[in-house]
Write an enzyme that holds these catalytic residues in place. Structure first.
Site, PDB file in Angstrom:
ATOM      1  N   LYS A 220      17.430  31.104  -9.052  1.00 52.71           N
ATOM      2  CA  LYS A 220      16.459  30.562  -9.999  1.00 52.71           C
ATOM      3  C   LYS A 220      17.212  30.203 -11.277  1.00 52.71           C
ATOM      4  O   LYS A 220      17.685  31.077 -11.995  1.00 52.71           O
ATOM      5  CB  LYS A 220      15.352  31.571 -10.301  1.00 52.71           C
ATOM      6  CG  LYS A 220      14.250  31.016 -11.192  1.00 52.71           C
ATOM      7  CD  LYS A 220      13.188  32.045 -11.465  1.00 52.71           C
ATOM      8  CE  LYS A 220      12.017  31.429 -12.217  1.00 52.71           C
ATOM      9  NZ  LYS A 220      12.397  30.808 -13.496  1.00 52.71           N
TER      10      LYS A 220
ATOM     11  N   PHE B 239      16.832  20.435  -6.156  1.00 46.98           N
ATOM     12  CA  PHE B 239      16.348  21.366  -5.134  1.00 46.98           C
ATOM     13  C   PHE B 239      15.215  20.795  -4.288  1.00 46.98           C
ATOM     14  O   PHE B 239      14.746  21.447  -3.354  1.00 46.98           O
ATOM     15  CB  PHE B 239      15.893  22.694  -5.750  1.00 46.98           C
ATOM     16  CG  PHE B 239      14.953  22.562  -6.918  1.00 46.98           C
ATOM     17  CD1 PHE B 239      13.674  22.069  -6.775  1.00 46.98           C
ATOM     18  CD2 PHE B 239      15.371  22.942  -8.176  1.00 46.98           C
ATOM     19  CE1 PHE B 239      12.806  21.967  -7.854  1.00 46.98           C
ATOM     20  CE2 PHE B 239      14.513  22.854  -9.269  1.00 46.98           C
ATOM     21  CZ  PHE B 239      13.227  22.358  -9.103  1.00 46.98           C
TER      22      PHE B 239
ATOM     23  N   ARG C 275       0.448  24.798  -6.783  1.00 47.63           N
ATOM     24  CA  ARG C 275       0.960  26.152  -6.583  1.00 47.63           C
ATOM     25  C   ARG C 275       0.737  26.577  -5.141  1.00 47.63           C
ATOM     26  O   ARG C 275      -0.381  26.512  -4.644  1.00 47.63           O
ATOM     27  CB  ARG C 275       0.275  27.115  -7.557  1.00 47.63           C
ATOM     28  CG  ARG C 275       1.084  28.379  -7.811  1.00 47.63           C
ATOM     29  CD  ARG C 275       0.600  29.113  -9.030  1.00 47.63           C
ATOM     30  NE  ARG C 275       0.835  28.382 -10.264  1.00 47.63           N
ATOM     31  CZ  ARG C 275       1.999  28.327 -10.897  1.00 47.63           C
ATOM     32  NH1 ARG C 275       3.061  28.932 -10.386  1.00 47.63           N
ATOM     33  NH2 ARG C 275       2.118  27.660 -12.031  1.00 47.63           N
TER      34      ARG C 275
ATOM     35  N   LYS D 261       9.023  32.949  -6.050  1.00 52.93           N
ATOM     36  CA  LYS D 261      10.079  33.361  -6.975  1.00 52.93           C
ATOM     37  C   LYS D 261      10.185  34.875  -6.977  1.00 52.93           C
ATOM     38  O   LYS D 261       9.183  35.595  -6.847  1.00 52.93           O
ATOM     39  CB  LYS D 261       9.822  32.834  -8.389  1.00 52.93           C
ATOM     40  CG  LYS D 261       8.518  33.263  -9.033  1.00 52.93           C
ATOM     41  CD  LYS D 261       8.364  32.607 -10.401  1.00 52.93           C
ATOM     42  CE  LYS D 261       7.023  32.942 -11.027  1.00 52.93           C
ATOM     43  NZ  LYS D 261       6.827  32.287 -12.355  1.00 52.93           N
TER      44      LYS D 261
END
Length: 290
Positions: free
Chosen positions: A58, A130, A200, A206
């Site tokens: 991340k 990404f 979402r 994460k």
């Protein structure tokens, strides 16, 4: 009929449109930029089969989207990058982070927010990719496509984020410990078989040693003792209406000039109480409107 009755703004603008060829039209406030639809991460919780996911670090950067013609922040606002930086990008859409390294978010933020780009600063910035917006196939296939694009373009500021797999939960934890121990933020997990999605979604997760969230500043609480004359804590409110105080994580400079009331700020916390209040909340930064 009372001729002095005020006419509505909408009526006046409609009338002005009829006179557009003959003179000035009604001036309306410009609509703000439209934020591009993006995939947003959920927090990794519960019994998730991590072997189904690709894993990456991340990055503590600023998200930016390239549509093949323009580079924009996630808000839709333009990134004022140098012409040479943009000229090196491919015709394919890309999604990634502008990044200069672990622990350098504040420096990066200062660089990318400037409307007059400084070449010497932007030489430090990398665009770490990404995802490919609208890309065909599952994520595993899009990873390969991203790698081919980056290799074809062959400029040092365009790079593919390293993606790897883990064998089990202990291996994932070991990688998290390694990344955080080296100054990284945490890990991202993207489900290998996921098509391109927006909003979402649990296709993207994460994992961090601490949770992070955002809240709006509603008051400044005065400091005491050493902090007399400065801000002692922020009273904030989450989007869910939960109010609490953040008293740690501030530099003296921030305490002297705290984020104004109404500002969105980011904070970290360890867990939530049964009432939904973040425990051990610590200030991270002012949430910039990129």
């Amino acid at each position: 009929m009372n001729s002095s009755r005020p006419r509505s703004r909408a009526w006046l603008c409609a009338a002005a449109l009829l006179l557009a060829l003959a003179g000035p039209s009604c001036v309306l406030a410009k609509a703000g930029p439209e934020a591009p639809p993006l995939l947003l991460a959920e927090v990794l919780r519960g019994d998730v089969d991590v072997t189904r996911y690709w894993v990456s670090e991340k990055l503590d950067g600023v998200r930016a989207v390239w549509d093949g013609h323009a580079l924009r922040f996630r808000s839709g606002r333009p990134v004022h990058a140098p012409a040479w930086f943009v000229a090196g990008l491919p015709p394919e859409p890309l999604d990634g982070e502008l990044w200069i390294g672990r622990g350098h978010f504040d420096q990066l933020s200062g660089i990318v927010r400037r409307k007059q780009a400084r070449d010497e600063d932007w030489r430090r910035v990398k665009y770490m990719i990404f995802e490919q917006p609208g890309g065909a196939g599952i994520f595993s296939e899009r990873i390969e496509h991203i790698r081919r694009i980056v290799a074809r373009v062959d400029v040092p500021w365009l790079q593919a984020v390293e993606q790897f797999r883990v064998a089990d939960r202990p291996a994932l934890q070991a990688k998290l410990d390694e990344v955080v121990g080296s100054g990284g933020e945490g890990l991202m997990l993207h489900r290998a078989d996921a098509p391109y999605l927006t909003g979402r979604n649990e296709a993207l997760l994460k994992l961090k040693p601490l949770f992070d969230a955002e809240a709006t500043v509603i008051a400044h609480l005065p400091g005491q003792g050493r902090l007399t004359g400065m801000m002692g804590a922020l009273q904030v409110e989450t989007a869910e209406g939960v109010r609490f105080e953040i008293g740690t994580g501030f530099s003296d400079a921030v305490r002297r000039a705290p984020p104004p009331v109404g500002t969105l700020v980011s904070f970290q916390y360890r867990a939530l109480t049964k009432d939904g209040v973040p425990r051990f909340a610590s200030y991270l930064r002012r949430r910039e409107a990129f």
